[in-house]
Structure formats: structure tokens, C-alpha cells
Design an enzyme around this catalytic site. Sequence first.
Site, PDB file in Angstrom:
ATOM      1  N   ASP A 187     -13.419 -16.874 -38.271  1.00  0.00           N
ATOM      2  CA  ASP A 187     -14.442 -15.863 -38.686  1.00  0.00           C
ATOM      3  C   ASP A 187     -13.852 -14.577 -38.650  1.00  0.00           C
ATOM      4  O   ASP A 187     -12.533 -14.252 -38.360  1.00  0.00           O
ATOM      5  CB  ASP A 187     -15.593 -15.961 -37.584  1.00  0.00           C
ATOM      6  CG  ASP A 187     -14.791 -16.006 -36.069  1.00  0.00           C
ATOM      7  OD1 ASP A 187     -14.137 -15.591 -35.825  1.00  0.00           O
ATOM      8  OD2 ASP A 187     -15.820 -16.427 -35.388  1.00  0.00           O
ATOM      9  N   HIS A 222     -11.669 -25.159 -41.212  1.00  0.00           N
ATOM     10  CA  HIS A 222     -12.764 -24.340 -40.861  1.00  0.00           C
ATOM     11  C   HIS A 222     -12.160 -22.697 -40.944  1.00  0.00           C
ATOM     12  O   HIS A 222     -11.884 -22.323 -39.856  1.00  0.00           O
ATOM     13  CB  HIS A 222     -13.587 -24.812 -39.970  1.00  0.00           C
ATOM     14  CG  HIS A 222     -14.803 -24.181 -39.391  1.00  0.00           C
ATOM     15  ND1 HIS A 222     -16.067 -24.251 -40.021  1.00  0.00           N
ATOM     16  CD2 HIS A 222     -15.012 -22.905 -38.654  1.00  0.00           C
ATOM     17  CE1 HIS A 222     -17.062 -23.474 -39.735  1.00  0.00           C
ATOM     18  NE2 HIS A 222     -16.498 -22.679 -38.758  1.00  0.00           N
ATOM     19  N   ASP A 260     -11.365 -34.675 -40.870  1.00  0.00           N
ATOM     20  CA  ASP A 260     -10.895 -33.482 -41.779  1.00  0.00           C
ATOM     21  C   ASP A 260     -12.021 -32.842 -42.248  1.00  0.00           C
ATOM     22  O   ASP A 260     -11.933 -32.963 -43.639  1.00  0.00           O
ATOM     23  CB  ASP A 260      -9.480 -33.602 -42.490  1.00  0.00           C
ATOM     24  CG  ASP A 260      -9.026 -32.438 -42.972  1.00  0.00           C
ATOM     25  OD1 ASP A 260      -9.372 -31.269 -42.714  1.00  0.00           O
ATOM     26  OD2 ASP A 260      -8.333 -32.639 -44.019  1.00  0.00           O
ATOM     27  N   GLU A 281     -11.332 -25.895 -36.673  1.00  0.00           N
ATOM     28  CA  GLU A 281     -10.977 -24.530 -36.784  1.00  0.00           C
ATOM     29  C   GLU A 281      -9.979 -24.166 -36.144  1.00  0.00           C
ATOM     30  O   GLU A 281      -9.518 -24.398 -34.594  1.00  0.00           O
ATOM     31  CB  GLU A 281     -12.090 -23.867 -36.200  1.00  0.00           C
ATOM     32  CG  GLU A 281     -12.312 -22.072 -36.371  1.00  0.00           C
ATOM     33  CD  GLU A 281     -13.180 -21.691 -35.815  1.00  0.00           C
ATOM     34  OE1 GLU A 281     -13.594 -20.565 -36.194  1.00  0.00           O
ATOM     35  OE2 GLU A 281     -14.053 -22.348 -34.910  1.00  0.00           O
TER      36      GLU A 281
END
Length: 627
Positions: free
Chosen positions: A80, A413, A465, A474
Amino acid sequence: MGSLSSSCIVLLLVLQASCLAWGNEFNYADALDKSLLFFEAQRSGKLPQNQRVKWRADSGLTDGFKQGVDLVGGYYDAGDHVKFGLPMAYSVTMLAWGVIEFGKEIMKMDQMGHALAAIEWGTDYFIKAHPQPNVLWAEVGDGDSDHYCWERAEDMTTPRTAYKLDTSNRGSDLAGETAAAMAAAAIAFKPYNSSYSNLLLVHSKQLFSFADSFRGLSTDSIPNTKKFYASSGYEDELLWAAAWLYQATREDYYLKYVADNAVSMGGTGWAVQQFSWDNKYGAVQILLSKVLLEGGGGAYTSTLKQYQAKADYFACACQQKNDGYNVPMTPGGLLYINKWNNLQYAASAAFLHAVYSEYLSAANAVLNCPDAKLQPQDLLKFAKSQADYILGKNPKSMSYIVGYGQNYPVHVHHRGASIDPISVLRSPVGCVQGFEEWYRRPEKNPNVIYGGLVGGPDKNDEFKDNRDNYEQTEPTTSGTAPLLGLFSKLSNMKKSPGSGSNHQETPTSNTNNPQSSYPKEAPMPNPTSSSPVEFFHSITDSWTAGRMNYYRHRVIIKNTSQKSIKNLRLKIENLTGSLWGLTPTQEKKIYELPQWIKELKSGSECKFVYVQGGPQAKVLVQSITEK
């Protein structure tokens, strides 16, 4: 083939002479190179001209402006775009610790410039975030609003609110960790830039004083952080900062601090089985053991021995030698602490074992566990086992370092990695549009985020995955940071015949294009489940002659049975180049071991090499005799 280098010809000629037992090692130097690339991919701010990760661009260029402070720069913590102070500071501390302990090894690999750049990108930001002695800007961005959007950092539309700590809004955990990062970085930079080192030390001392004088938990001051990085306390960070300031200054004040507060802050009370961005006790105990082992305990020797006793507990628990009080492990041999991002704990524990091995070895000391007496080399072997699991020696034969090897996560991710870069898709990708068009797409990510350590498998070594499986796919800076020191140490270990992992090796990435690596194959499967022979295939070099790319393939033949084998005949299909180390027969595509190898004993290995362009050849057992 006339374009082969002379060194290549010499090597291949030597391989004709014998089929020696040999241990295949992972390419730790390549893994290290890629781990440093990950930090470039996580950069926030105005990117430098020598930025190697080209799919990234400038972002967060107005961070802090609404609050009247320049907070441009630093690192995004994971997939993020929030700049969380605690994991960022921890990551910088770990990068710096790697440089401090294994600087010579990093220099040998010509990676010191990249390593110091990774540290400096963080410390430059911390200097901006610490404009006054008792003020530290702790976070930029809001986790909730950020997670509602799936967009590139370059397109961010979410609020970039900045949060600060001061005498009214306290955060001893974050201020203490930042003090530790600055102190460790000061040591790392001292041989190369003494003035910058001195500046970092000034900030470190002020931050430690702020953290200690105005005690409190950062998540109480910034509640929205608690969902994402819920700090469990600040006492360990205060001890951690003081320990690093003692290493940086050798001032008695800081050693006295960790001794005087050993009991009240849990330094000699907590016996832990993990080390992470949140819990520093195990690392504090090992770092202070260094002081004791170097003979610098002085009046504090008795207290430092108590710290070392807890350091030993941590190491013995990881080694499964702790009278039953051991760290859980997966069936495949991985330390298992938490279902969410478990590999960060394995990586940090492996790093601590590599460091503690150095300290014990330098002092000619051993580790006395309840169940065994361990030599420093045993600790290093354990560190290697965790690193090798991460790189592919696991039940899935999966590399959990993105971009390392052939079989690695491709649905990572990570917002930026999962969306076409702005050089390809120039129009902005909106908040909801990102979810609809990119997050949910089944295709692999368009950008490979090289070097990121993902969360990893579950307690049964299972891994999915999937992009929405953020607990496993992530990557984080806090998980990846310990790998700098770990891989630098392992890359310079002395290799002995038969001592390797017997798994695949990835060649070092091309320095002119660090986002590329040679193609490689995973270990070859046995032709039948009952075969006594296994083949392990790696590519050890690559070069271009004319318009053709050539690869040097190496194949390990291992006898995995309980008996010796003889009369081994191999069928090699799709071979288009030259082969060394086997004897051709009159039958087409059939090869035998050299005449001087009468038999291959149980557990032993030999190897052969071939060179060709294109994909690897296929190796099958034609016939075999077991004794």
C-alpha cells in the site's frame, strides 16, 4: 561455439576430468541484489536519476505540505502507500545492522553503494521528520482510506494526512526505534561519510531523550495505526535504542541505562521466541551479549550475563534444543510464528543466528542449550536452513523472494506491481477502477517487484499465489530488510563438497539490467517415484554470441537410495550443444558415467555440464543397477 571465453573453456575441460561430489548452493549474491532492488521499488518521493526500478516514478511529492513540513521521501511499508514510521525505522535499523556486521562481505559483492543508499533514503526522511528535539512526524497517509483504493503510488487520490508525536502525543516505541535506526546508521556511515554519521548521531540522542522523557505508546496517540501496526509496548525499544547508542558512542550512560532498567523494562525478564518490528527483546539480548563476549561488561557484567541467558534461550528455542520450549516449525523446516507474514519472523531469526554465530565465534564461545552444546557453526547452519527454505528448498520448491529463480509468486499483493506503469498506461487509474480492472484480474502482475519477501506459506507449508491472499503474498520492507545481512554472510561462506542444499541456483542478475536474470529450471522430477536417482538442474552462466544467447547448464546427479548404484545409463533428450562429464555410448542420446566412477554410493553426488541455447535438455534414467 567459437565465442566461448577462455575461462569457460578451462572450466569445461576441467569438468571432463572428473565427476566429483559437489554441493549445489543457492546464489545468495543474486538474492541480495534483488532484495536491495525491492527497497528502490518501495521508495516514496522524487526518485533519483540512478533509480534502477524503472516502472516506478515520483510519488507523494506534497507529503506534509498541509501541515507545513516537508515529509517527501521515505518508504511505503508494503503493498500500500502509507508511510508507517515504526516498520520503516525497524527496516533501516536492520539494513544498517547488516552493513555493520557484514560490511566486508557486502564490499566483496560491490553492493555497499546500494546498501548505503537504501539506508540513506530512510535516514534522510527521518531527519525531515524530526525538525525539533521533541517532535517526530510518525506517519503519512491513513491506512483505512488507503486500503479502500487500489491505485498506483503515482496516482494517489487518498488523503495524505501527517501525524506527529510530541510531548502531548507520545510514542516512545516509535521514537525509540527511530533513535536506534539513526544510531545504527551512524555506525554504518562512519567510514564513508563522517559528517553525515555525526548528524545522525545528534538526531539519535535527541530522539532517545524524547522517547525516554515522555513515555507513551504511539498507537495511543495515533489510534488509526493500531489496525496495521499494533505496538505491544515501548520498553523494548528504549532498551534497543540505548544498546545501539552505546555501540555508536561507547558512552557509559547508555550501558548503565540498559543495566539499570534490565528488570523494570523486561530486558532480563522476557524470554522470547521471535524478533520483529514489534518485539525487539531477542535482538537487544544478542546485541548486549556482544558487549559481554568482547569483555566490555565491566561493572555491568552480572546483568549482561542475564541478558545473554535470554539470548541463549531464543537461539536454543529456534534450534529445537530448549527442553521442549521450542519455536514451532512447519513440516518442511520453517520457523512458524504467525499466519500473517510469517516469513518476516524466519528471516529476522535467521539474521540473528548469523550475527550471534559471529559473536560466539570471535570469543571462542559455544551455545549451551538444555538439550545440546552448539558450536557457532551450528547457528550459521540454522540461519542457512531458513534462508534456503525462503529461496526454494521447501515442499513447494517455491522461491518466496519475488523474481528469484523461476518459480516465485506472480500474483503479489502490491498495488504498483499489479498495474501497468505510467510509462505504458499514462492515464490515471482510479481508486475503484484499480479493483475492477487490475486487482481482480487473473493474469500475473505486469511488473515484477524484484527482491520482495512475501508473507509465505502456512503452518503446513501450503501457499496460494493469489493477489487477494495478502497474508501470504504481500511483501514488506520489514520482512525483507534482514536479508541484506543474512545473504551477504551466506554468500561468503566457505563451501565444502557435499555440503550444499542440493537445490536450484539462480545466476547473479545482469548489472546492466538488474530487473532481468538468466532463465533457469527447477529441480528435475524423477522419471518414476521409485527411482533411486534425483537430478537437480541449474544455470550457472549466460552469454551472447552473435544473436544467440547461450547458457551453461549444470546437472547434479544424486543417489537418494540406501544402496550404492552402478551401471547408470541416462537418456538425454533435446540436447543441441556440447556436454562434458558423461561418456556417450553407441546408442543415440544414451550416456554413462565416466569409467573411473564404478559406483555412486548412497547419498553421494556427481555432476555434468552442457552448453546450448534455448531451453534445458531432458534427462531420464535409461537403466540402473542397485547393489
